[in-house]
Write an enzyme that holds these catalytic residues in place. Structure first.
Site, PDB file in Angstrom:
ATOM      1  N   HIS B 465       0.817  -1.219   0.000  1.00 21.22           N
ATOM      2  CA  HIS B 465       0.000   0.000   0.000  1.00 21.22           C
ATOM      3  C   HIS B 465       0.850   1.268   0.000  1.00 21.22           C
ATOM      4  O   HIS B 465       2.046   1.218   0.199  1.00 21.22           O
ATOM      5  CB  HIS B 465      -1.030  -0.021   1.143  1.00 21.22           C
ATOM      6  CG  HIS B 465      -0.464   0.055   2.533  1.00 21.22           C
ATOM      7  ND1 HIS B 465      -1.247   0.423   3.603  1.00 21.22           N
ATOM      8  CD2 HIS B 465       0.757  -0.202   3.023  1.00 21.22           C
ATOM      9  CE1 HIS B 465      -0.498   0.405   4.679  1.00 21.22           C
ATOM     10  NE2 HIS B 465       0.704   0.026   4.368  1.00 21.22           N
ATOM     11  N   GLU B 466       0.200   2.374  -0.307  1.00 21.17           N
ATOM     12  CA  GLU B 466       0.883   3.679  -0.459  1.00 21.17           C
ATOM     13  C   GLU B 466       2.010   3.617  -1.489  1.00 21.17           C
ATOM     14  O   GLU B 466       3.068   4.219  -1.304  1.00 21.17           O
ATOM     15  CB  GLU B 466       1.439   4.163   0.895  1.00 21.17           C
ATOM     16  CG  GLU B 466       0.400   4.455   1.934  1.00 21.17           C
ATOM     17  CD  GLU B 466      -0.571   5.548   1.521  1.00 21.17           C
ATOM     18  OE1 GLU B 466      -0.231   6.373   0.656  1.00 21.17           O
ATOM     19  OE2 GLU B 466      -1.694   5.570   2.059  1.00 21.17           O
ATOM     20  N   GLY B 467       1.742   2.921  -2.591  1.00 23.17           N
ATOM     21  CA  GLY B 467       2.762   2.766  -3.628  1.00 23.17           C
ATOM     22  C   GLY B 467       3.535   1.483  -3.405  1.00 23.17           C
ATOM     23  O   GLY B 467       4.278   1.376  -2.436  1.00 23.17           O
TER      24      GLY B 467
END
Lengths: 619, 619
Positions: B465-467
């Site tokens: 998550h978050e890239g």
């Protein structure tokens, strides 16, 4: 949500490895396998693939979500699909696959039986665990038990009427068998070889269930007055139900054994695991007095072979079990690879670097270089490990059927050296492959709607059981590489060098890889010498073994690089996507993976003392 | 079964990093932090440790075993301990920790607030997720929203009455924000800046729950006629309940916002994850017409800033969120380290190499070199990553309070370069630490009776998550390292070199490590040039970026080696177990870890085309 599931293994790859590379058909020239042919091997593979996909794969998620539980009456409840699948497995004769025809087996080469079993492990590792353990148990009794023990216990197991376990660990002694405290005393007045067993065993997979009418436990225990440590361990057969009439040959009994009374073996509790949930894992009490057979204390057990030789017998089974654990890791790694490959082909996301126009349609994940790297890595790990697993299994067949003692001894030695790697390398890298399979899926891969997160959880067991990663490292560097004056390492180096020599003759990429591989083997040999320089002094051993896990990992990468050179040679320059894939995976391994060993060998060569000199108070 | 739990973080280490190394007290000389002192910082740490251990840790397992579920009425049910813990967290003022006093915040340095938050992440990452997301959301609105938006939405969030989310991904577009299809149209006749939002958002953490009376969603959407791709993305505030009286300043409203009608935001379903189960993760429908406010279509949303600048604003939050994700990974890595260390000190097993007498008592696990290696590796990963996380957080404070534009620009640039590493390195290596923590526990670590298997499952989210890891690699090599003509790399190299220079002056081990670090930085600089040689041609970019994940990993190891040299220097030759531990972990990193980068740089320097030239049909 996942659509029709990907096949977790590749028949084309299995055919390549078995026939184009290993030439498994050549085994049919040996007397033991004379009844077989490629047709019979393929029939077993067809049957296994069909059963695995039809009866094992469909309940893989369900047996994870609804793990077995212990009922108040002490029995184990699990979803009914497990028994249905296993009954079909047994009825197809697959438990007896590699066993002697005389015992009702198919007398299949082990290499074919392992490949067939891999379908079940890939489809549902938990359900496959029960016959996996049973085969190991039956193998041991067949090898070291008396004819009466074989008839009494092995025959019902091969028929799938009874299942088997291995009871080594105890709550206070997992890896350290020297500290086993389970006791066995002669059962005075009973039939010879009958003992009474008292103690607690931990981590017993398949230790209790209602899948079969009986469970045959193989239990390590000590008799009074036995030497301390592992030299005082004996091996006993302790059935959940004592066979009616005790231990007798089929001729004496006039048929297969039937159940007698319930033995004093009690399920104390089930362990609740991160993965591999469908295989019960148990704490068992032997002879705690709650289920007396005859008023005496202790569970009834039958000595296998001689007293105090238990560990020798058990090692026979453990080597096979270790290769089998490796196969489980391989099967899961392979399944994750196939699953994420299928996903990467279907799922679109983003655009290629350099594509500035956001109105162009997104491309399939497989178009992205980093996704390809993750898929290629999985391919290199899973197929490289599968090659090693099959190679080792072929060695088992060659060992078993060699007509020359010298050949047999060499085969045994090579197998001994390779076993810790065949266990640990897949457990490490096919687990890593499963992590990459999740990563290819992105967020979806982290959900339980997809298969890959379960592969990852299931596979995390494999670096732990049947000897942890650390134990394998100690076994490789502290035993296998130095026994017989270092003959194992010499043999391994010669065997790899023979492949490198063929590769040099072949030229092209193969010749280049051969140079890298030869250099790595030379480094391995040199570093092994450096580590043990100083002889057997206590500090030498301590320093040499301090980084045995690093040694295990570096050696593993060298061995898998060898497997990739073997596969590259086996493609023989043939055209087609499949062969290009093999060549590209070999390239990947030589460019991305083998170079990892450089810094590992450097560290080992330095005889680094960081962990030896550490004071635990500093942590 | 685990006894009293180990503290998941070390107060001594935090004090060392914050005061002895970073000299966080020096921040109190800046106007923003003038009210603070070491005493106020320590008070926040005391409070956080106490609350985390007393209210967050005890339900960590329960919220994993009993994950939130969606009820037939569309609401979310979860165990009550979560709300109780979060209410206490909010009442302690911790959500507002680093916010302006004017908004009711404590105006803490971010570096202190992050360290405090790490206690909650280490104790219970899932429950800590809700305020974590809320802080990020509030930060963004505080930075880019209108005064009325700040008063309406930020104030209730800082008070813990409302929580916040970030809604970026959609079912068809996870990493690829260019493909966002959620639509926003001006709400004719309504207050200015009010839009109607229609679309579906996927993977929304904290997307629905009954923990707070309202939820403030920050939603990426496109207005009609906007440019294609990421340049046409706008950012909207879409509350679950529309505030009574719309968006107004506190002065206009005469106090904090109260709830108005239910907005048309519908929970479609919850995702069921491998770990991190206590944080709801949702599929949300905006404006599907089932909950009309006023008969019009679309959920009510308020534009933040200007149209088509949504991604710029969102990146402001994303950089902080990425460092925050790194902290989550660090906290879990640290917790696993502390837990397995405690276990290794108590649990006995086996004997030292060379001890031939099996009647000697077994030694503690920590006496085994391979166990020490696994503990030392965890220490090096967790403490090295924590140092980087705090260093980056300190940069945020310096950026915020710099009184010189040139200093601010340099700080921003260094932070930009380090952010993908601060996110990805802990996500990779602290996850690996969690795997080692399991391994130290042996079979016990694989059971749900112990904490370490949950750490491992929880932490597996962080590379996604978050890239994703791959996105961070593209960001580092494809953007951060080449923007401003490569100034970021130059600045990073200079900053590291300054440390190396100090280490040379210090002499001893530090001077030796400085040589290795300088050589690695030189290699990084050289390889970056090689990768981009050929300019911006399409094939150059494709080949350069093909191995951007490898580049990310190698750069990460160089950066953490720098962090270990910094820590080594900060020990200043002081005596005591703690400082010896730091020095030993530094040694471990330079002997076992930094050398891994050699083969990675070799691969990068070769501009390897294996994945670029691959035909997907070969897989």
């Amino acid at each position: 949500m996942t659509g029709s599931p990907a096949r977790p293994l590749s028949r084309q790859d299995l055919a390549f490895l078995l026939y184009e590379w290993l030439d498994v058909e050549s085994l049919t020239a040996r007397e033991r396998f004379a009844e077989h042919s490629r047709e019979t091997f393929d029939a077993v593979m067809d049957l296994s693939e069909d059963l695995a996909m039809r009866l094992f794969a469909p309940h893989n998620k369900a047996s994870d979500a609804h793990e077995p539980r212990m009922l108040p009456d002490g029995t184990v409840e699990m979803i009914p699909e497990v028994k249905k699948a296993l009954d079909a497995f047994s009825q197809a004769g697959l438990i007896a696959g590699s066993f002697d025809g005389e015992l009702g087996g198919m007398q299949l080469p082990v290499v074919v039986a392992r490949a067939a079993m891999a379908w079940f492990q890939a489809a549902n590792i938990s359900t496959a665990g029960y016959p996996f353990l049973t085969v190991g148990n039956a193998n041991l009794i067949a090898a070291h038990g008396s004819p009466a023990q074989v008839d009494t216990f092995v025959r019902p197991m091969l028929a799938g009427r009874w299942f088997g376990t291995m009871c080594l660990s105890e709550p206070q002694a997992g890896s350290s068998l020297a500290d086993v405290t389970t006791k066995a005393v002669k059962d005075d007045g009973a039939e010879p070889g009958r003992y009474r067993i008292t103690g607690t065993k931990m981590w017993i997979s398949g230790g209790d269930h209602e899948l079969t009418e009986n469970i045959v436990h193989l239990v390590l225990a000590k008799v009074p007055g036995a030497p301390a440590g592992v030299k005082g361990i004996s091996l006993f057969i302790v059935p959940k139900h004592v066979p009616d009439g005790g231990v007798r040959t089929a001729a004496e009994r006039g048929g297969e054994a039937a159940l007698g009374g319930r033995n004093d073996v009690t399920l104390v509790g089930l362990n609740h695991k991160m993965g591999n949930r469908g295989t019960t894992n148990t704490l068992l009490a032997f002879g705690d007095g709650t289920h007396p057979v005859d008023g005496k204390a202790g569970a009834v057990g039958y000595l296998v072979g001689e007293e105090n030789k238990g560990l020798v017998y058990m090692f026979h089974m453990m080597n096979e079990a270790r290769i089998g654990v490796g196969f489980g890791a391989i099967a899961l790694g392979y399944a994750g690879y196939q699953t994420s490959l299928e996903y990467a082909r279907i799922r679109t996301q983003g655009r290629r670097p350099g594509e500035k126009d956001p109105s162009t349609p997104p491309v399939a994940l497989v178009e992205h270089a980093d996704v390809r790297r993750m898929l290629l890595a999985q391919k290199a790990y899973a197929e490289g490990a599968l090659a090693l697993g099959l190679y080792c299994s072929m060695l088992v067949d060659q060992e078993k059927t060699a007509d020359d003692d010298a050949v047999r001894a060499r085969t045994t030695l090579l197998l001994d050296v390779l076993t810790p790697i065949a266990k640990s390398w897949p457990s490490q890298w096919c687990l890593h492959a499963n992590s990459l399979a999740i990563q290819v899926h992105g967020g979806y891969g982290y959900t339980r709607d997809y298969d890959v997160e379960q592969h990852y959880r299931d596979n995390r067991l494999n670096p732990i059981h049947e000897g942890t990663h650390g134990i394998q490292g100690l076994d490789l560097l502290g035993r296998k590489m130095i026994m017989q004056g270092g003959a194992g390492l010499v043999l391994l180096a010669q065997t790899i060098e023979a492949t490198a020599e063929r590769a040099r003759q072949a030229g092209g990429d193969a010749a280049g890889y051969a140079e890298e591989l030869s250099a790595a083997v030379a480094r391995l040999t040199e570093v092994t010498g450096t580590l043990w320089a100083g002889g057997g002094a206590e500090d030498t051993a301590q320093v040499a073994l301090a980084n045995s896990s690093v040694y295990l990992e570096a050696t593993g990468h060298v061995v898998i690089a060898w497997m990739w050179l073997e596969q590259l040679l086996a493609t023989g320059g043939k055209d087609g996507d499949f062969y290009e894939g093999k060549r590209t995976a070999a390239r990947y391994f030589y460019r991305y993976e083998l170079p990892r060993t450089g810094p590992q060998f450097d560290l080992l060569a330095s005889r680094d003392r960081t962990t030896v000199d550490l004071d635990p108070a500093w942590l």
